[in-house]
Every structure is written in C-alpha cells, then in structure tokens.
Design a protein around this motif. Structure first.
Motif, PDB file in Angstrom:
ATOM      1  N   ALA A  19     -25.170  39.880 -23.925  1.00  0.00           N
ATOM      2  CA  ALA A  19     -26.211  40.457 -24.782  1.00  0.00           C
ATOM      3  C   ALA A  19     -27.125  39.362 -25.336  1.00  0.00           C
ATOM      4  CB  ALA A  19     -25.573  41.247 -25.929  1.00  0.00           C
ATOM      5  N   VAL A  20     -26.536  38.288 -25.827  1.00  0.00           N
ATOM      6  CA  VAL A  20     -27.332  37.191 -26.386  1.00  0.00           C
ATOM      7  C   VAL A  20     -28.126  36.497 -25.281  1.00  0.00           C
ATOM      8  CG1 VAL A  20     -27.191  34.918 -27.503  1.00  0.00           C
ATOM      9  CG2 VAL A  20     -25.826  36.818 -28.372  1.00  0.00           C
ATOM     10  N   ASN A  21     -27.469  36.207 -24.169  1.00  0.00           N
ATOM     11  CA  ASN A  21     -28.091  35.482 -23.063  1.00  0.00           C
ATOM     12  C   ASN A  21     -29.327  36.212 -22.528  1.00  0.00           C
ATOM     13  OD1 ASN A  21     -28.591  33.782 -20.895  1.00  0.00           O
ATOM     14  ND2 ASN A  21     -26.672  34.207 -19.862  1.00  0.00           N
ATOM     15  N   PHE A  22     -29.168  37.472 -22.147  1.00  0.00           N
ATOM     16  CA  PHE A  22     -30.280  38.204 -21.546  1.00  0.00           C
ATOM     17  C   PHE A  22     -31.364  38.555 -22.555  1.00  0.00           C
ATOM     18  CE2 PHE A  22     -27.120  38.737 -18.217  1.00  0.00           C
ATOM     19  CZ  PHE A  22     -27.882  38.437 -17.103  1.00  0.00           C
ATOM     20  N   TYR A  27     -36.822  37.388 -24.284  1.00  0.00           N
ATOM     21  CA  TYR A  27     -37.713  37.030 -25.391  1.00  0.00           C
ATOM     22  C   TYR A  27     -38.495  35.759 -25.057  1.00  0.00           C
ATOM     23  CZ  TYR A  27     -39.381  35.267 -29.828  1.00  0.00           C
ATOM     24  OH  TYR A  27     -40.177  34.760 -30.812  1.00  0.00           O
ATOM     25  N   PHE A  28     -37.790  34.715 -24.615  1.00  0.00           N
ATOM     26  CA  PHE A  28     -38.455  33.454 -24.278  1.00  0.00           C
ATOM     27  C   PHE A  28     -39.449  33.643 -23.133  1.00  0.00           C
ATOM     28  CE2 PHE A  28     -34.401  31.201 -25.830  1.00  0.00           C
ATOM     29  CZ  PHE A  28     -34.895  31.091 -27.115  1.00  0.00           C
ATOM     30  N   LYS A  29     -39.068  34.434 -22.153  1.00  0.00           N
ATOM     31  CA  LYS A  29     -39.942  34.674 -20.996  1.00  0.00           C
ATOM     32  C   LYS A  29     -41.230  35.378 -21.437  1.00  0.00           C
ATOM     33  CE  LYS A  29     -40.128  37.096 -16.569  1.00  0.00           C
ATOM     34  NZ  LYS A  29     -39.376  37.910 -15.588  1.00  0.00           N
ATOM     35  N   GLU A  30     -41.094  36.462 -22.185  1.00  0.00           N
ATOM     36  CA  GLU A  30     -42.267  37.206 -22.643  1.00  0.00           C
ATOM     37  C   GLU A  30     -43.160  36.348 -23.534  1.00  0.00           C
ATOM     38  OE1 GLU A  30     -40.719  40.755 -24.452  1.00  0.00           O
ATOM     39  OE2 GLU A  30     -40.100  41.598 -22.513  1.00  0.00           O
ATOM     40  N   SER A  53     -31.421  29.868 -22.993  1.00  0.00           N
ATOM     41  CA  SER A  53     -30.798  31.155 -23.341  1.00  0.00           C
ATOM     42  C   SER A  53     -29.317  31.155 -22.983  1.00  0.00           C
ATOM     43  CB  SER A  53     -31.524  32.315 -22.664  1.00  0.00           C
ATOM     44  OG  SER A  53     -31.377  32.259 -21.262  1.00  0.00           O
ATOM     45  N   GLY A  54     -28.973  30.480 -21.890  1.00  0.00           N
ATOM     46  CA  GLY A  54     -27.570  30.396 -21.489  1.00  0.00           C
ATOM     47  C   GLY A  54     -26.717  29.673 -22.512  1.00  0.00           C
ATOM     48  N   GLY A  55     -27.297  28.718 -23.215  1.00  0.00           N
ATOM     49  CA  GLY A  55     -26.558  28.000 -24.243  1.00  0.00           C
ATOM     50  C   GLY A  55     -26.396  28.773 -25.530  1.00  0.00           C
ATOM     51  N   MET A  56     -27.220  29.773 -25.733  1.00  0.00           N
ATOM     52  CA  MET A  56     -27.155  30.532 -26.982  1.00  0.00           C
ATOM     53  C   MET A  56     -25.919  31.432 -27.050  1.00  0.00           C
ATOM     54  SD  MET A  56     -31.139  31.318 -27.664  1.00  0.00           S
ATOM     55  CE  MET A  56     -30.957  31.610 -29.417  1.00  0.00           C
ATOM     56  N   GLN A 118     -26.531  28.387 -15.990  1.00  0.00           N
ATOM     57  CA  GLN A 118     -27.460  29.465 -16.341  1.00  0.00           C
ATOM     58  C   GLN A 118     -28.893  29.093 -15.992  1.00  0.00           C
ATOM     59  OE1 GLN A 118     -26.690  32.755 -17.526  1.00  0.00           O
ATOM     60  NE2 GLN A 118     -24.905  31.886 -16.540  1.00  0.00           N
ATOM     61  N   ALA A 119     -29.237  27.822 -16.109  1.00  0.00           N
ATOM     62  CA  ALA A 119     -30.572  27.368 -15.711  1.00  0.00           C
ATOM     63  C   ALA A 119     -30.795  27.660 -14.231  1.00  0.00           C
ATOM     64  CB  ALA A 119     -30.732  25.875 -15.996  1.00  0.00           C
ATOM     65  N   ILE A 120     -29.822  27.323 -13.405  1.00  0.00           N
ATOM     66  CA  ILE A 120     -29.918  27.559 -11.955  1.00  0.00           C
ATOM     67  C   ILE A 120     -29.908  29.053 -11.644  1.00  0.00           C
ATOM     68  CG2 ILE A 120     -28.697  27.253  -9.762  1.00  0.00           C
ATOM     69  CD1 ILE A 120     -27.823  24.461 -10.932  1.00  0.00           C
ATOM     70  N   THR A 121     -29.068  29.795 -12.347  1.00  0.00           N
ATOM     71  CA  THR A 121     -28.972  31.242 -12.115  1.00  0.00           C
ATOM     72  C   THR A 121     -30.300  31.939 -12.386  1.00  0.00           C
ATOM     73  OG1 THR A 121     -26.617  31.284 -12.611  1.00  0.00           O
ATOM     74  CG2 THR A 121     -27.819  33.370 -12.858  1.00  0.00           C
ATOM     75  N   PHE A 122     -30.913  31.675 -13.533  1.00  0.00           N
ATOM     76  CA  PHE A 122     -32.168  32.345 -13.872  1.00  0.00           C
ATOM     77  C   PHE A 122     -33.318  31.884 -12.985  1.00  0.00           C
ATOM     78  CE2 PHE A 122     -30.009  33.672 -17.788  1.00  0.00           C
ATOM     79  CZ  PHE A 122     -30.421  34.996 -17.832  1.00  0.00           C
ATOM     80  N   MET A 123     -33.345  30.599 -12.645  1.00  0.00           N
ATOM     81  CA  MET A 123     -34.386  30.110 -11.743  1.00  0.00           C
ATOM     82  C   MET A 123     -34.255  30.792 -10.378  1.00  0.00           C
ATOM     83  SD  MET A 123     -35.210  26.294 -10.306  1.00  0.00           S
ATOM     84  CE  MET A 123     -33.775  26.300  -9.271  1.00  0.00           C
ATOM     85  N   THR A 124     -33.030  30.903  -9.886  1.00  0.00           N
ATOM     86  CA  THR A 124     -32.790  31.553  -8.597  1.00  0.00           C
ATOM     87  C   THR A 124     -33.156  33.032  -8.657  1.00  0.00           C
ATOM     88  OG1 THR A 124     -31.027  29.975  -8.131  1.00  0.00           O
ATOM     89  CG2 THR A 124     -31.039  32.010  -6.829  1.00  0.00           C
TER      90      THR A 124
END
Length: 139
Positions: A19-22, A27-30, A53-56, A118-124
C-alpha cells in the motif's frame, strides 16, 4: 501451531508495504509528470522514484517485520507462556526492554536490499508498459 506463527504480522507487513510502495510511487510519478508537463517518465526517473517509494514501505512496516521475525524465531516450551504472544504485546515488550528504536532494528540492510530491487522493478514495469502501448500489444 508453529507453522502459522507470525502469519498475521507477515500478512499485515506485506499489505502495508505494498500500500505504501504503490501509493508513494503513483504520487511521485504524477507530481513529477505534472511538474515537467509531460505524460511519460524517462527510464532513469522511474528508477529513481521506484527506489524512493520502495524504501518507504520498510520504513513504515519495519516494526511489524521485527515482531514477525521474533515471533517466528522464539522457542516455545511446553507449559510455559511464550515471550511474544501477539503484535501489540510484542511491540510493547520490545519497546519496554530495548527502547522504541529497537522496532527499526535491521532497517539498513533491508533498505540496501529493497531500494535497488524496487528501482529496477518500477523502471522495468514502465519500460515494458511503454513498449506494449507503443506497439499496440496493450490497449
């Protein structure tokens, strides 16, 4: 039984983490897209906000992770009450015995493992999603 020891904290940790991650990623993306006046992130941008976001998630749910780990690791002897019996009780015991910051033990190695992943996951995700949309494979 022992097989399900720590199941509730594990489920709570995972639910809270996702929930926090996504939510943070969206939010950051928008916010970034609006600030730039664009409709798509550059790959390095999705990687950076994905890591952030993955670290949050771990920062928010580490107390639950500490409790889960301790509940799963504890040895329960017959005719003797276990030290940790539930989420709130365990948080209380840990805080009283070791201080509030003990609920964030192990956060540094978790972040060192999770943030790059998470950085790699979201970039992919963004790269594949963009490719599928451009090639009309995904409507």
């Amino acid at each position: 039984g022992a097989l399900y020891s720590g199941l509730f904290p594990t489920m709570l940790r995972q639910g809270c983490n996702q929930a926090v991650n996504f939510t943070a990623y969206q939010y950051f993306k928008e916010t970034l897209l609006e600030h730039q006046g664009t409709t798509q992130l550059k790959f390095w941008q999705s990687m950076m906000i994905g890591g952030l976001s993955g670290g949050m998630g771990p920062l928010v749910n580490n107390p639950i992770d500490v409790v889960k780990t301790r509940m799963q690791k504890q040895v329960v002897h017959p005719n003797k009450a276990p030290k940790y019996t539930g989420l709130l009780q365990a948080c209380s015991v840990i805080t009283k015995e070791e201080g509030l910051l003990a609920l964030w033990k192990g956060i540094t190695p978790r972040l060192l493992r999770i943030v790059p992943g998470q950085a790699i996951t979201f970039m992919t995700y963004e790269a594949v999603s963009s490719f599928l949309c451009r090639t009309k494979l995904l409507s």
